[in-house]
Every structure is written in C-alpha cells, then in structure tokens.
Design a protein around this motif. Structure first.
Motif, PDB file in Angstrom:
ATOM      1  N   CYS A  38      -6.852  -2.388   1.377  1.00 26.59           N
ATOM      2  CA  CYS A  38      -5.791  -2.269   2.205  1.00 26.59           C
ATOM      3  C   CYS A  38      -6.496  -2.536   3.679  1.00 26.59           C
ATOM      4  O   CYS A  38      -7.445  -1.842   4.145  1.00 26.59           O
ATOM      5  CB  CYS A  38      -5.227  -1.040   2.473  1.00 26.59           C
ATOM      6  SG  CYS A  38      -3.738  -0.828   3.510  1.00 26.59           S
ATOM      7  N   HIS A  95       0.070   4.008   1.020  1.00 25.40           N
ATOM      8  CA  HIS A  95       0.093   4.853   2.370  1.00 25.40           C
ATOM      9  C   HIS A  95       1.048   4.695   3.392  1.00 25.40           C
ATOM     10  O   HIS A  95       1.808   5.579   3.642  1.00 25.40           O
ATOM     11  CB  HIS A  95      -1.540   4.743   3.014  1.00 25.40           C
ATOM     12  CG  HIS A  95      -1.871   5.489   4.000  1.00 25.40           C
ATOM     13  ND1 HIS A  95      -2.362   4.990   5.212  1.00 25.40           N
ATOM     14  CD2 HIS A  95      -1.504   6.738   4.219  1.00 25.40           C
ATOM     15  CE1 HIS A  95      -2.572   6.075   6.100  1.00 25.40           C
ATOM     16  NE2 HIS A  95      -1.843   7.143   5.441  1.00 25.40           N
ATOM     17  N   LYS A  96       1.065   3.503   4.042  1.00 26.91           N
ATOM     18  CA  LYS A  96       1.921   3.181   5.090  1.00 26.91           C
ATOM     19  C   LYS A  96       2.478   1.902   4.920  1.00 26.91           C
ATOM     20  O   LYS A  96       3.231   1.488   5.940  1.00 26.91           O
ATOM     21  CB  LYS A  96       1.558   3.442   6.320  1.00 26.91           C
ATOM     22  CG  LYS A  96       1.150   4.881   6.658  1.00 26.91           C
ATOM     23  CD  LYS A  96       1.136   5.356   8.061  1.00 26.91           C
ATOM     24  CE  LYS A  96       0.819   6.581   8.526  1.00 26.91           C
ATOM     25  NZ  LYS A  96       1.766   7.563   8.045  1.00 26.91           N
ATOM     26  N   GLY A  97       2.406   1.056   3.822  1.00 23.77           N
ATOM     27  CA  GLY A  97       3.123  -0.236   3.446  1.00 23.77           C
ATOM     28  C   GLY A  97       2.461  -1.427   3.912  1.00 23.77           C
ATOM     29  O   GLY A  97       3.000  -2.517   3.736  1.00 23.77           O
ATOM     30  N   CYS A  98       1.315  -1.431   4.208  1.00 26.93           N
ATOM     31  CA  CYS A  98       0.570  -2.715   4.565  1.00 26.93           C
ATOM     32  C   CYS A  98       0.528  -3.613   2.950  1.00 26.93           C
ATOM     33  O   CYS A  98       0.401  -2.850   2.087  1.00 26.93           O
ATOM     34  CB  CYS A  98      -0.714  -2.576   5.139  1.00 26.93           C
ATOM     35  SG  CYS A  98      -0.770  -1.835   6.835  1.00 26.93           S
ATOM     36  N   CYS A 108      -5.266  -1.931   6.653  1.00 27.17           N
ATOM     37  CA  CYS A 108      -4.922  -1.100   7.713  1.00 27.17           C
ATOM     38  C   CYS A 108      -5.703   0.060   7.859  1.00 27.17           C
ATOM     39  O   CYS A 108      -6.077   0.247   8.833  1.00 27.17           O
ATOM     40  CB  CYS A 108      -3.327  -0.760   7.529  1.00 27.17           C
ATOM     41  SG  CYS A 108      -2.152  -2.170   7.634  1.00 27.17           S
ATOM     42  N   HIS A 109      -5.808   0.960   6.628  1.00 21.66           N
ATOM     43  CA  HIS A 109      -6.771   2.091   6.975  1.00 21.66           C
ATOM     44  C   HIS A 109      -7.603   2.104   5.729  1.00 21.66           C
ATOM     45  O   HIS A 109      -8.255   3.261   5.413  1.00 21.66           O
ATOM     46  CB  HIS A 109      -5.658   3.296   6.770  1.00 21.66           C
ATOM     47  CG  HIS A 109      -4.556   3.341   7.760  1.00 21.66           C
ATOM     48  ND1 HIS A 109      -3.319   2.840   7.184  1.00 21.66           N
ATOM     49  CD2 HIS A 109      -4.545   3.297   9.122  1.00 21.66           C
ATOM     50  CE1 HIS A 109      -2.509   2.814   8.086  1.00 21.66           C
ATOM     51  NE2 HIS A 109      -3.301   2.844   9.373  1.00 21.66           N
ATOM     52  N   GLY A 110      -8.099   1.008   4.929  1.00 19.20           N
ATOM     53  CA  GLY A 110      -9.059   1.178   4.189  1.00 19.20           C
ATOM     54  C   GLY A 110      -8.942   1.968   2.612  1.00 19.20           C
ATOM     55  O   GLY A 110     -10.024   2.004   1.821  1.00 19.20           O
ATOM     56  N   ALA A 111      -7.784   1.938   2.429  1.00 19.90           N
ATOM     57  CA  ALA A 111      -7.546   2.385   0.939  1.00 19.90           C
ATOM     58  C   ALA A 111      -7.947   1.384   0.189  1.00 19.90           C
ATOM     59  O   ALA A 111      -7.749   0.325   0.401  1.00 19.90           O
ATOM     60  CB  ALA A 111      -5.851   2.846   0.792  1.00 19.90           C
ATOM     61  N   CYS A 161       0.672  -1.161  -0.068  1.00 18.87           N
ATOM     62  CA  CYS A 161       0.116   0.045   0.282  1.00 18.87           C
ATOM     63  C   CYS A 161       1.184   1.338   0.028  1.00 18.87           C
ATOM     64  O   CYS A 161       1.805   1.422   0.586  1.00 18.87           O
ATOM     65  CB  CYS A 161      -0.927  -0.083   1.301  1.00 18.87           C
ATOM     66  SG  CYS A 161      -1.952   1.420   1.541  1.00 18.87           S
ATOM     67  N   PRO A 164      -7.035   6.512   2.254  1.00 22.40           N
ATOM     68  CA  PRO A 164      -5.973   7.400   2.511  1.00 22.40           C
ATOM     69  C   PRO A 164      -4.969   7.502   1.496  1.00 22.40           C
ATOM     70  O   PRO A 164      -4.084   8.407   1.387  1.00 22.40           O
ATOM     71  CB  PRO A 164      -5.621   7.663   3.866  1.00 22.40           C
ATOM     72  CG  PRO A 164      -5.665   6.014   4.145  1.00 22.40           C
ATOM     73  CD  PRO A 164      -6.861   5.657   3.364  1.00 22.40           C
TER      74      PRO A 164
HETATM   75 FE1  FES Z   1      -2.935   1.208   3.296  1.00 19.11          FE
HETATM   76 FE2  FES Z   1      -2.989   3.051   5.132  1.00 19.11          FE
HETATM   77  S1  FES Z   1      -1.449   1.573   4.913  1.00 19.11           S
HETATM   78  S2  FES Z   1      -4.431   2.618   3.860  1.00 19.11           S
END
Ligand code: FES
Length: 107
Positions: free
Chosen positions: A69, A53-56, A71-74, A51, A86
């Motif tokens: 994703c 955003h932050k790498g999940c 983690c935060h729903g992207a 991802c 996000p």
């Molecule tokens: Fe994927 Fe935050 S790491 S939405």
C-alpha cells in the motif's frame, strides 16, 4: 431473474494482462479487481486491491511477490493475508481465469 453470483465477470482482455503482467479494473461489476500474472501462468492471482486500512489502492510488487500500500506501507501476500502493519484485515481474493480473449473473475 436467478442470482448469477457463480457466473464470472470479464474484467479485461488477455492482451492487457500480458502487456504488463497485471490488470487493474477499478469499476468492474464486482468492484475494484487487480489480476496479477500472464496468460502463460497456470494460476492467476486476483484481489480487491482496496487496502483494508484506509482504502488506498495497493500496488503489486512483482519481485517481492506481494501487494504494497502506497499510503502507510501495509503489505499483503499473494493470498491476500496481511504481512505488515498497519492493515489488520486481508484483501478479498477472487478466482480468475482466461476465457478466450477475456480475463474472467469470479466472486
Ligand atoms: Fe493502506 Fe493505510 S490505507 S496502509
């Protein structure tokens, strides 16, 4: 030694892909790769599932036909483009094909 960046990397087997309709190799020579589809499909989808955003690691949602994703729903489309915050940057996409018993991905 010439650079062989146009050469494909075998990231798994056709049997693995066909079992679940997707194949994740987190340690391939070109980095993490998620291939979606089966050997019956004319075109396979292949992305780096990290991802932006932050790498999940994103998961493929077959019914919705998108990457989500945990983690935060992207959300991302089959083309890797962002569909939902996000995340702001797309997933990297690859060309994938079947060669013999192998699933081969090209940068
Ligand atoms: Fe994927 Fe935050 S790491 S939405």
């Amino acid at each position: 030694q010439p650079v062989t960046s146009t050469e494909g990397q075998a990231i798994g087997t056709v049997a693995e892909l066909d079992k679940t309709g997707q194949l994740l190799n987190e340690n391939s020579p070109i980095g993490p790769v998620l291939v979606v589809g089966t050997s019956k499909d004319a075109n396979l989808i292949a992305v780096n599932p990290t991802c932006s955003h932050k790498g999940c690691t994103v998961a493929w949602q077959a019914q919705a036909k998108k990457f989500v994703c945990p983690c935060h729903g992207a959300e991302y489309g089959v083309d890797g483009k962002v569909q939902k915050d996000p995340a702001t940057k797309p997933l990297k996409t690859y060309a994938a094909k079947i060669e013999g018993d192998s699933v081969v991905v090209k940068q």
